[in-house]
Design an enzyme around this catalytic site. Structure first.
Site, PDB file in Angstrom:
ATOM      1  CG  LEU A  74      -2.418  -0.927   1.231  1.00  0.00           C
ATOM      2  CD1 LEU A  74      -2.980  -1.142   2.632  1.00  0.00           C
ATOM      3  CD2 LEU A  74      -2.789  -0.959  -0.178  1.00  0.00           C
ATOM      4  CE  LYS A  77       5.948   8.881   1.082  1.00  0.00           C
ATOM      5  NZ  LYS A  77       7.409   8.963   1.038  1.00  0.00           N
ATOM      6  CG  HIS A 147      21.095   0.616  12.848  1.00  0.00           C
ATOM      7  ND1 HIS A 147      19.936  -0.009  12.642  1.00  0.00           N
ATOM      8  CD2 HIS A 147      21.431   1.813  11.741  1.00  0.00           C
ATOM      9  CE1 HIS A 147      19.823   0.551  11.406  1.00  0.00           C
ATOM     10  NE2 HIS A 147      20.859   1.479  10.730  1.00  0.00           N
ATOM     11  CB  ILE A 149      25.877  -0.682  18.237  1.00  0.00           C
ATOM     12  CG1 ILE A 149      27.320  -0.795  18.449  1.00  0.00           C
ATOM     13  CG2 ILE A 149      26.108   0.310  17.207  1.00  0.00           C
ATOM     14  CD1 ILE A 149      28.010  -0.783  17.323  1.00  0.00           C
ATOM     15  CG  ASN A 150      23.515   3.813  17.539  1.00  0.00           C
ATOM     16  OD1 ASN A 150      23.427   3.535  15.934  1.00  0.00           O
ATOM     17  ND2 ASN A 150      25.057   4.681  17.208  1.00  0.00           N
ATOM     18  CE1 TYR A 151      18.222   3.525  18.194  1.00  0.00           C
ATOM     19  CE2 TYR A 151      17.988   1.571  18.135  1.00  0.00           C
ATOM     20  CZ  TYR A 151      18.035   2.667  17.517  1.00  0.00           C
ATOM     21  OH  TYR A 151      17.126   2.937  16.512  1.00  0.00           O
ATOM     22  CG  ASP A 177      17.928  -4.520  16.270  1.00  0.00           C
ATOM     23  OD1 ASP A 177      17.570  -3.543  16.441  1.00  0.00           O
ATOM     24  OD2 ASP A 177      18.060  -4.485  15.698  1.00  0.00           O
TER      25      ASP A 177
END
Length: 388
Positions: A74, A77, A147, A149-151, A177
């Site tokens: 779908l 936009k 991503h 590693i940042n979290y 994740d």
């Protein structure tokens, strides 16, 4: 819990695998990366009918986490595509939002459109509106890209993980994740569905991977200052690679053995068998550790060298046989193919877990991509009791 114990508000069987007239909740998941698809996979594995909404430019039919799901492409936009999306959400039990904060709100698909509030009637007040973000929705990082590693970096736990003396190492993209993101999002959905059984109302489930990682890391974080497990700097504690009896060791063939004999009785079993195996194979050393040396920290460097040198004398499978069927807490590090070969299913695909005795996870077909939009809409409407 099995999802087939949860009743939808209308219609006959809501799952393509439904049997005996059981109602299964209908889930709608926007296509995305690992966390949202994994949350949908957990629920699909236990009977939910999950429809993934793909963007026209990036259909994700090859996503390995799409097992048991149907998909529809779908274009939100486009006014027609947006209207169809809104109608689907208005009929769903659960929505999984994988976008950055504010994206669905700008499309006119935010929670306030569907849930009742402030004297306003929503389109679907029974909807469980689950959102997975990377960073907390309020705070200095809310609008930033990131991503796993940042979290986990912002969670505090990355700074505690084993690695080199210069820096910690990260455990693939598992903590943020999947553990702190997808798994906790699925847990939140189940909790909200249980509550809906009492109140009849939906609600928003907010999950972010920084907070989720912190939650699943409660044990190390809480023991940083208040316990004996992680009171020392990184790499000097019992569970972060500091203890020689809790680590991974290289064998003669380049493969590895895992060692986790924390308790004295387990260490005793390990060191007795390890010493005996080295003697049998003619290894002579200037120093041989005894059971009593386990917690003598001054001897840890010497003990580590002894264990390292010993494991390197013989191949992994030899050591695996030495410790098999014992309480040494020493087992081989298996490759994915080796692990699959000893899995009860014999399949390289990990089986749904935990296992439920009375309502086990059904066998699933691979993902089906439905590009014939009227077909899936007719099916959905028929299941929901909405004639077209």
């Amino acid at each position: 819990m099995a999802l087939n114990g949860l009743k939808s508000r209308r219609g006959v069987s809501l799952s393509p695998r439904g049997v005996d007239g059981i109602d299964y909740p209908l889930f709608e998941q926007f296509a995305g990366l690992a966390p949202a698809p994994f949350a949908g996979l957990i629920l699909a594995h236990h009977g939910a009918s999950v429809i993934r909404i793909d963007r026209p430019s990036a259909p994700s039919t090859n996503d390995t986490l799409c097992e048991g799901k149907r998909s529809i492409v779908l274009d939100t936009k486009n006014p027609a595509g947006l209207a169809i999306t809104k109608r689907l959400i208005a009929q769903a039990d659960v929505l999984i939002d994988s976008f950055r904060p504010g994206v669905l709100e700008r499309l006119g698909l935010g929670p306030d459109v569907f849930l009742d509030g402030e004297g306003k009637k929503g389109l679907n007040d029974r909807l469980i509106y689950a959102r997975i973000a990377g960073f907390p929705r309020k705070g200095p990082y809310a609008s930033m890209a990131g991503h796993d590693i940042n979290y986990i970096a912002l969670s505090g736990v990355l700074s505690m993980l084993p690695g080199t003396s210069e820096k910690p190492s990260f455990p693939l993209n598992l903590l943020g994740d999947f553990a702190g993101g997808g798994l906790l999002c699925a847990t939140g959905i189940l909790l909200a569905l249980i509550e809906r059984g009492r109140s009849g109302r939906g609600q928003v489930v907010n999950a972010d991977m920084v907070s989720g990682t912190r939650y699943v890391s409660s044990f190390p974080l809480l023991n940083t200052h208040n316990g004996a497990y992680f009171s020392e700097p990184r790499g000097r504690n019992g569970l972060d690679g500091g203890a020689p009896f809790y680590d991974v060791y290289t064998c003669a063939d380049g493969k590895w053995m895992s060692l986790g004999c924390l308790e004295p009785q387990f260490f005793a079993t390990f060191i007795d068998r390890f010493n005996a195996a080295l003697r049998i194979n003619g290894m002579k050393t200037e120093w041989t550790p005894t059971r009593a040396k386990q917690f003598t920290k001054d001897d840890w460097p010497k003990l580590r060298r002894y264990i390292e040198q010993g494991f390197k004398k013989l191949p992994r499978d030899y050591w695996a046989e030495v410790f098999h069927d014992s309480d040494a807490c020493a087992v081989p590090v298996l490759t994915p193919a080796e692990a699959a070969s000893i899995d009860p299913t014999g399949s390289p695909r990990p089986a749904p877990h935990p296992q439920l005795s009375r309502t086990p996870a059904p066998a699933l077909a691979s993902a089906s991509s439905v590009h014939a939009r009227p077909t899936i809409l007719r099916t959905w409407d028929a299941q929901r009791g909405h004639p077209r």
